[in-house]
Design a protein around this motif. Structure first.
Motif, short mmCIF file in Angstrom:
data_model
loop_
_atom_site.label_atom_id
_atom_site.label_comp_id
_atom_site.label_asym_id
_atom_site.label_seq_id
_atom_site.Cartn_x
_atom_site.Cartn_y
_atom_site.Cartn_z
N SER A 15 0.69 -1.26 0.09
CA SER A 15 0.05 -0.05 0.11
C SER A 15 0.75 1.47 0.11
O SER A 15 0.58 2.29 -0.60
CB SER A 15 -1.04 0.16 1.24
N LEU A 16 2.16 1.36 0.75
CA LEU A 16 2.85 2.45 0.78
C LEU A 16 3.52 2.72 -0.72
O LEU A 16 3.46 3.76 -1.03
CB LEU A 16 4.04 2.13 1.71
N ILE A 23 0.82 4.30 -2.81
CA ILE A 23 0.64 5.54 -2.45
C ILE A 23 1.80 6.16 -3.05
O ILE A 23 1.48 7.46 -3.63
CB ILE A 23 0.58 5.72 -0.96
N CYS A 73 1.29 6.78 -6.68
CA CYS A 73 0.18 7.80 -6.92
C CYS A 73 0.59 9.35 -6.94
O CYS A 73 0.61 9.97 -7.87
CB CYS A 73 -1.02 7.34 -6.18
N VAL A 74 1.24 9.48 -5.76
CA VAL A 74 1.77 10.68 -5.48
C VAL A 74 2.79 11.26 -6.49
O VAL A 74 2.84 12.30 -6.95
CB VAL A 74 2.52 10.92 -4.02
N LEU A 128 -6.32 7.34 -4.73
CA LEU A 128 -5.49 7.40 -3.44
C LEU A 128 -6.18 6.79 -2.09
O LEU A 128 -5.78 6.12 -1.07
CB LEU A 128 -5.21 8.80 -2.92
N PRO A 175 -5.48 2.65 -1.87
CA PRO A 175 -4.24 2.09 -0.75
C PRO A 175 -4.26 2.50 0.22
O PRO A 175 -3.79 2.13 1.48
CB PRO A 175 -3.26 2.84 -1.63
N GLY A 176 -5.17 3.77 0.55
CA GLY A 176 -5.11 4.39 2.02
C GLY A 176 -5.74 3.42 2.92
O GLY A 176 -5.21 3.19 4.40
N LEU A 206 -3.65 0.57 3.59
CA LEU A 206 -2.61 0.81 4.72
C LEU A 206 -3.34 0.65 6.17
O LEU A 206 -2.70 0.15 7.15
CB LEU A 206 -2.32 2.27 4.58
#
Length: 306
Positions: A88-89, A92, A95-96, A200, A203-204, A207
């Motif tokens: 998940s990290l 993220i 994505c960012v 986002l 995966p948030g 997480l």
């Protein structure tokens, strides 16, 4: 035997994911060079990241089936939420990164590309990603695999990125045929920014759920209440003052420790009677939910259940 069959189905599903992501890496990188598209290149990089994490997932899935040993006294299932947290990290961060890159391209005039061929890539990639995601989600639900559930969400996010590429290049191709052709390069990075914002939360959520398991938090109240109700159904006929539960979920297993505080009316002739209660309760729970691992302590002093 059912557990072995489930493990084999999980392994086969993960191999489908591995072969699929290998195909889409080659597809994305090839089209990225041919079309000069930064969005398609990012989609290929994301697939490359997914390839690496899928290899690790295959290894963890095999380890999770091993019994406990001297290194892992409670088995290897605790590796599953750790892996999901790691994945998940990565999603993220990807994505960012995609969002920042898209904003930079917006500031520098957008991206010009071969829109027609990019549309072809978008169709192939979007349909393929969503088909694999649906397959993995169904398999994960059928065999109660958290690894497959997260893998399905990874493919779903990849499908959203591919969809952004598809929509972006369709709109850009249409605009390119009009008097507003100068605006066409802005469409793809703008849509990618929008898709990143929408993607986002997926995966948030993974997480947060994985973090709960890694730090041994209790699962959601609904899960605890269901287990508590089942235990009262199975043990409620025994004279007791309190049935105290401690529940934690790690990967595919839900660990339940029960302090069963009996009353003075509770009489036994031998320890075998307590063992039989344990066997019967564990067997019933396994039929109800194969993921539950149970440990029952019979006590009479309430202080021992605190």
């Amino acid at each position: 035997m059912p557990c072995q069959n489930q493990a084999k189905r999980e392994q086969k599903a993960l191999l489908v994911s591995l072969y699929g992501v290998t195909f889409f890496i080659v597809l994305a990188l090839g089209f990225a060079v041919f079309t000069n598209s930064g969005a398609i290149l990012f989609d290929g990089i994301y697939s490359l990241i997914a390839f690496a994490t899928t290899l690790v997932t295959l290894k963890v899935a095999k380890l999770a089936e091993k019994p406990d040993d001297e290194l892992f006294h409670f088995g290897y299932t605790s590796l599953e939420p750790t892996l999901n947290l790691f994945k998940s990290l990565i999603i993220i961060v990807a994505c960012v990164y995609a969002g920042v890159e898209a904003l930079m391209r917006l500031r520098t005039g957008g991206t010009s590309a071969e829109y027609g061929w990019a549309v072809v890539y978008g169709v192939l990639s979007t349909v393929g990603c969503f088909v694999v995601s649906f397959f993995l989600k169904k398999m994960g639900r059928d065999i109660r695999s958290g690894l497959l559930a997260v893998e399905a969400k990874t493919w779903f996010v990849d499908g959203l990125f591919s969809l952004s590429v598809l929509l972006g290049f369709i709109v850009a191709w249409v605009i390119n045929q009009t008097a507003y052709a100068d605006l066409a390069p802005y469409v793809d990075p703008l849509l990618l920014v929008i898709l990143v914002v929408l993607a986002l939360p997926i995966p948030g959520r993974i997480l947060l759920d994985s973090l709960r398991e890694v730090i041994l938090m209790a699962p959601p109240a609904k899960v605890v209440n269901e287990i508590e109700a089942k235990l009262f159904e199975l043990l409620g006929h025994i004279p007791h003052q309190l049935i105290e539960l401690r529940v934690t979920k790690r990967g595919r297993n839900t660990y339940v420790m029960v302090h069963f505080v009996v009353t003075e009316d509770f009489k036994i002739n031998s320890i075998k009677e307590l063992d039989q209660i344990r066997y019967d309760t564990m067997a019933a729970l396994k039929l109800w939910n194969p993921e539950v691992v149970l440990d029952i302590l019979f006590v009479q002093d309430l202080a021992l259940a605190e």
